[in-house]
Structure formats: C-alpha cells, structure tokens
Design a protein around this motif. Structure first.
Motif, PDB file in Angstrom:
ATOM      1  N   VAL A 136     -13.872 -26.433  29.492  1.00  7.52           N
ATOM      2  CA  VAL A 136     -15.901 -26.902  29.717  1.00  7.52           C
ATOM      3  C   VAL A 136     -15.630 -28.040  28.422  1.00  7.52           C
ATOM      4  O   VAL A 136     -16.006 -28.206  27.211  1.00  7.52           O
ATOM      5  CB  VAL A 136     -16.641 -25.628  29.565  1.00  7.52           C
ATOM      6  CG1 VAL A 136     -17.550 -25.970  29.672  1.00  7.52           C
ATOM      7  CG2 VAL A 136     -16.037 -24.993  30.152  1.00  7.52           C
ATOM      8  N   LEU A 137     -16.368 -29.028  29.149  1.00  8.76           N
ATOM      9  CA  LEU A 137     -16.892 -29.671  28.227  1.00  8.76           C
ATOM     10  C   LEU A 137     -18.615 -29.394  28.829  1.00  8.76           C
ATOM     11  O   LEU A 137     -19.202 -29.788  29.738  1.00  8.76           O
ATOM     12  CB  LEU A 137     -16.843 -31.326  29.286  1.00  8.76           C
ATOM     13  CG  LEU A 137     -17.821 -32.958  27.848  1.00  8.76           C
ATOM     14  CD1 LEU A 137     -16.588 -32.710  26.668  1.00  8.76           C
ATOM     15  CD2 LEU A 137     -17.041 -33.719  28.753  1.00  8.76           C
ATOM     16  N   MET A 138     -19.531 -29.230  27.553  1.00 11.04           N
ATOM     17  CA  MET A 138     -20.942 -28.696  27.283  1.00 11.04           C
ATOM     18  C   MET A 138     -21.831 -30.472  26.861  1.00 11.04           C
ATOM     19  O   MET A 138     -21.059 -30.880  26.068  1.00 11.04           O
ATOM     20  CB  MET A 138     -21.377 -28.233  26.918  1.00 11.04           C
ATOM     21  CG  MET A 138     -22.420 -27.428  26.887  1.00 11.04           C
ATOM     22  SD  MET A 138     -23.246 -25.715  25.682  1.00 11.04           S
ATOM     23  CE  MET A 138     -22.765 -26.533  23.922  1.00 11.04           C
ATOM     24  N   VAL A 139     -22.484 -30.774  27.307  1.00 10.93           N
ATOM     25  CA  VAL A 139     -23.775 -31.897  27.331  1.00 10.93           C
ATOM     26  C   VAL A 139     -24.643 -30.904  27.097  1.00 10.93           C
ATOM     27  O   VAL A 139     -25.336 -31.073  27.989  1.00 10.93           O
ATOM     28  CB  VAL A 139     -23.187 -33.381  28.515  1.00 10.93           C
ATOM     29  CG1 VAL A 139     -24.038 -34.237  28.109  1.00 10.93           C
ATOM     30  CG2 VAL A 139     -21.639 -33.143  28.657  1.00 10.93           C
ATOM     31  N   GLU A 140     -25.040 -31.685  25.524  1.00 11.45           N
ATOM     32  CA  GLU A 140     -26.418 -31.185  25.941  1.00 11.45           C
ATOM     33  C   GLU A 140     -26.822 -32.589  24.208  1.00 11.45           C
ATOM     34  O   GLU A 140     -26.130 -33.168  23.006  1.00 11.45           O
ATOM     35  CB  GLU A 140     -26.571 -29.632  24.949  1.00 11.45           C
ATOM     36  CG  GLU A 140     -27.574 -29.372  24.128  1.00 11.45           C
ATOM     37  CD  GLU A 140     -29.141 -29.552  25.044  1.00 11.45           C
ATOM     38  OE1 GLU A 140     -29.734 -29.452  24.795  1.00 11.45           O
ATOM     39  OE2 GLU A 140     -28.694 -28.848  25.998  1.00 11.45           O
ATOM     40  N   ASP A 141     -28.107 -32.626  24.477  1.00 12.67           N
ATOM     41  CA  ASP A 141     -28.508 -33.443  23.236  1.00 12.67           C
ATOM     42  C   ASP A 141     -29.593 -32.862  22.244  1.00 12.67           C
ATOM     43  O   ASP A 141     -29.354 -33.540  21.410  1.00 12.67           O
ATOM     44  CB  ASP A 141     -29.345 -34.619  23.586  1.00 12.67           C
ATOM     45  CG  ASP A 141     -30.869 -33.819  24.737  1.00 12.67           C
ATOM     46  OD1 ASP A 141     -30.576 -33.069  25.713  1.00 12.67           O
ATOM     47  OD2 ASP A 141     -31.756 -34.874  24.761  1.00 12.67           O
ATOM     48  N   GLN A 142     -29.709 -31.511  22.285  1.00 14.50           N
ATOM     49  CA  GLN A 142     -30.674 -30.753  21.160  1.00 14.50           C
ATOM     50  C   GLN A 142     -28.689 -29.933  19.663  1.00 14.50           C
ATOM     51  O   GLN A 142     -28.158 -29.143  21.047  1.00 14.50           O
ATOM     52  CB  GLN A 142     -31.184 -29.816  21.747  1.00 14.50           C
ATOM     53  CG  GLN A 142     -32.088 -30.978  22.780  1.00 14.50           C
ATOM     54  CD  GLN A 142     -33.580 -29.399  22.815  1.00 14.50           C
ATOM     55  OE1 GLN A 142     -33.150 -28.269  22.580  1.00 14.50           O
ATOM     56  NE2 GLN A 142     -33.790 -29.576  23.914  1.00 14.50           N
TER      57      GLN A 142
END
Length: 122
Positions: A7-13
């Motif tokens: 899984v690639l999780m994209v989260e700015d926080q």
C-alpha cells in the motif's frame, strides 16, 4: 505464503501518516508513505508496483487526490485507488469508477478491510 499487501499511503499530516502507517504495518500490510501527490508519483516510480494507493482528496502542492488517481490509473493499471475526505461524498466532485471512498473519521478496522478488499462492516 502470499506476498503482503503493498500500500502507498499519501497523507500530508506527518503525525497521522506515521500513526496510520504503523498501525497498518501491525496488520501485516507493507506500507510505503508519501507526503503529497508529486511525492507519491516519485515513490511509485522508484518502488514499482503497489496493490492499493490510499490518499486524501484534498492535498497540498497543486495535486489533489483526484488528480493523483488519474496518474495512478496510468502508472499502476492494476492498483486500486482509495480516496478519503472529511467532506461527505456528495460534497466532492464525482469520483472515477475505479476509485473507492472512505469518509473521515474512519475506524482503523474499516480502513484495513477496505484495503484488503473485503466489505467494510459497520
């Protein structure tokens, strides 16, 4: 033994990215992270195939989750795309057919079931 779910999780926080990433790893999921859309594309280019890309709809640096989903569909045609938002789905632009949605706040179990492709339970 089957390969772990990538899984690639994209989260700015950063704190949220770290907390969710750690929790998903505890479920045996191979999690890679990116802090925005452009970073996600770089990770895809460097790390190859992912089964699922999970991103927030609203992202910084001029690439929304919707825009990222179009790039993912091209770069990883076999990957599933999941978008998340604190907004109701009805408040968002129409999502492409190949994109799943999970509303924030979500429970970790809901996210894991969606990532693994099983039907989320209430």
């Amino acid at each position: 033994m089957s390969e772990p779910l990538r899984v690639l999780m994209v989260e700015d926080q950063a704190d949220l990215r770290e907390m969710i990433g750690t929790a998903l790893r505890d479920f045996g999921i191979d999690v890679h992270t990116a802090n925005d859309g452009p970073d996600a594309l770089k990770v895809i280019e460097e790390s190859g195939e992912f089964h699922v890309v999970f991103s927030d709809v609203n992202m910084p640096n001029n690439m929304s989750g919707l825009e990222l989903s179009a790039h993912v569909a091209e770069a990883l045609p076999n990957a599933r795309m999941i978008l998340s938002s604190g907004y109701a789905r009805s408040q968002l632009p129409p999502l492409p057919d190949n994109v799943d949605f999970i509303a924030k706040p979500y429970r970790l179990r809901q996210l894991v079931e969606l990532l693994k492709g099983t039907s989320p339970t209430a």
